[in-house]
Design a protein around this motif. Sequence first.
Motif, short mmCIF file in Angstrom:
data_model
loop_
_atom_site.label_atom_id
_atom_site.label_comp_id
_atom_site.label_asym_id
_atom_site.label_seq_id
_atom_site.Cartn_x
_atom_site.Cartn_y
_atom_site.Cartn_z
N ARG A 82 10.00 22.57 35.01
CA ARG A 82 10.45 23.91 34.60
C ARG A 82 9.97 24.93 35.62
O ARG A 82 8.86 24.85 36.15
N HIS A 83 10.81 25.91 35.90
CA HIS A 83 10.46 26.97 36.83
C HIS A 83 9.72 28.05 36.05
O HIS A 83 10.31 28.69 35.17
N VAL A 84 8.43 28.23 36.33
CA VAL A 84 7.58 29.10 35.52
C VAL A 84 6.89 30.15 36.39
O VAL A 84 6.82 30.03 37.62
N SER A 85 6.36 31.16 35.72
CA SER A 85 5.61 32.21 36.41
C SER A 85 4.27 32.41 35.73
O SER A 85 4.11 32.18 34.52
N VAL A 144 2.56 34.53 40.48
CA VAL A 144 3.01 33.35 41.20
C VAL A 144 4.11 32.66 40.41
O VAL A 144 4.16 32.76 39.18
N THR A 145 5.00 32.01 41.12
CA THR A 145 6.06 31.24 40.49
C THR A 145 6.09 29.86 41.12
O THR A 145 5.75 29.69 42.30
N GLY A 146 6.48 28.89 40.32
CA GLY A 146 6.56 27.53 40.83
C GLY A 146 7.06 26.58 39.77
O GLY A 146 7.53 26.99 38.70
N LEU A 147 6.94 25.29 40.06
CA LEU A 147 7.44 24.25 39.17
C LEU A 147 6.29 23.66 38.36
O LEU A 147 5.25 23.28 38.92
N ASP A 191 3.31 23.74 40.98
CA ASP A 191 3.61 23.65 42.41
C ASP A 191 4.22 24.97 42.87
O ASP A 191 5.33 25.32 42.46
N LEU A 192 3.48 25.70 43.69
CA LEU A 192 3.90 27.02 44.11
C LEU A 192 5.24 26.97 44.85
O LEU A 192 5.50 26.06 45.64
N ASP A 193 6.09 27.98 44.58
CA ASP A 193 7.35 28.11 45.30
C ASP A 193 7.09 28.40 46.78
O ASP A 193 6.06 28.97 47.15
N ALA A 194 8.07 28.06 47.60
CA ALA A 194 8.00 28.42 49.01
C ALA A 194 8.11 29.94 49.14
O ALA A 194 8.85 30.58 48.40
N PRO A 195 7.37 30.54 50.08
CA PRO A 195 7.48 31.99 50.27
C PRO A 195 8.81 32.34 50.91
O PRO A 195 9.54 31.48 51.42
N SER A 196 9.13 33.61 50.89
CA SER A 196 10.35 34.06 51.55
C SER A 196 10.23 33.85 53.05
O SER A 196 9.12 33.78 53.59
N PRO A 197 11.35 33.72 53.76
CA PRO A 197 11.28 33.50 55.21
C PRO A 197 10.45 34.55 55.93
O PRO A 197 9.73 34.25 56.89
N ALA A 198 10.51 35.80 55.47
CA ALA A 198 9.74 36.85 56.13
C ALA A 198 8.24 36.60 56.01
O ALA A 198 7.50 36.71 56.98
N LEU A 199 7.80 36.24 54.80
CA LEU A 199 6.38 35.96 54.62
C LEU A 199 5.98 34.66 55.29
O LEU A 199 4.87 34.52 55.78
#
Length: 277
Positions: A82-85, A144-147, A191-199
């Motif tokens: 599940r995608h959680v925060s 934070v968001t992740g799986l 499991d933390l989401d990947a950061p945005s390309p900028a970060l």
Amino acid sequence: MTLPRDPDTVVLPPRRRATVVLVAFLVLATAGFSSLGVWQLFRLQWKLDLIARVDARVHASAVPAPVISDWPHITREHDEYRHVSLVGDYLSGHDTRVQALTDLGAGDWVLTPFQTDGGAIVLVNRGFVPSGQSGNPPPAETTVTGLLRLSEPRGSFLRANDPAHDRWFSRDVAAIARARALGAVAPFFVDLDAPSPALFNAAAPGDSATLGGHSGSWPRAGLTVVQFRNNHLGYALTWFALALMSAGAAAYVVRDARGRRNPGTRPTNGADPRDTR
């Protein structure tokens, strides 16, 4: 004293008795193999439904992670991936590195406890760090968001965790919590989401690294592999093939037995046609 034989009793010759037993066994084998094939087809449909559900969870918008009262009801089938925060603070100084092998090579997952605004403690897998690399400290108060992933209490396939020597080969959240004196923790990690390309490319001087064509800071998040083994169709075809072979063998045995009882229906190869054994 020998009892007289009932004239209505049919006594089969030894060869025919053996044939009957063999045919019965082959018929049962055919039924058994067919049942296993059908069961694998049901398992195939179940696995395809599971993959579809998990794929929907992974790509859904993040929802608040389960709170403490929900923890006893979490199951692998309904909650994993599940995608959680989470909203709260990392507890610095309590990192645990768990051996990992990813597309970026060998190294470790970095698990850091995270205390939510609701008072719960959840281990967050901040990502992958190559062997020999240190990793950036966690940020301060954050969201934070992740799986959502369930604990891995049985160790890796080949090696068990060794908390006494701080050697970790699986993400066993209860054992890590005991080793770090964290108290009660969630029965899952995130499991933390990947950061945005900028970060991703905004590494501070001295924190950047390049590995496998990727540059940026460590830990590297977003490397979760969502993969399910799905060999059920192959298993089903194997069972059905065995069922077909068993049915063919039963048919051959029956045909051969009939040929023996009726020699005129098949070549005798010099055998006595009166042999009705």
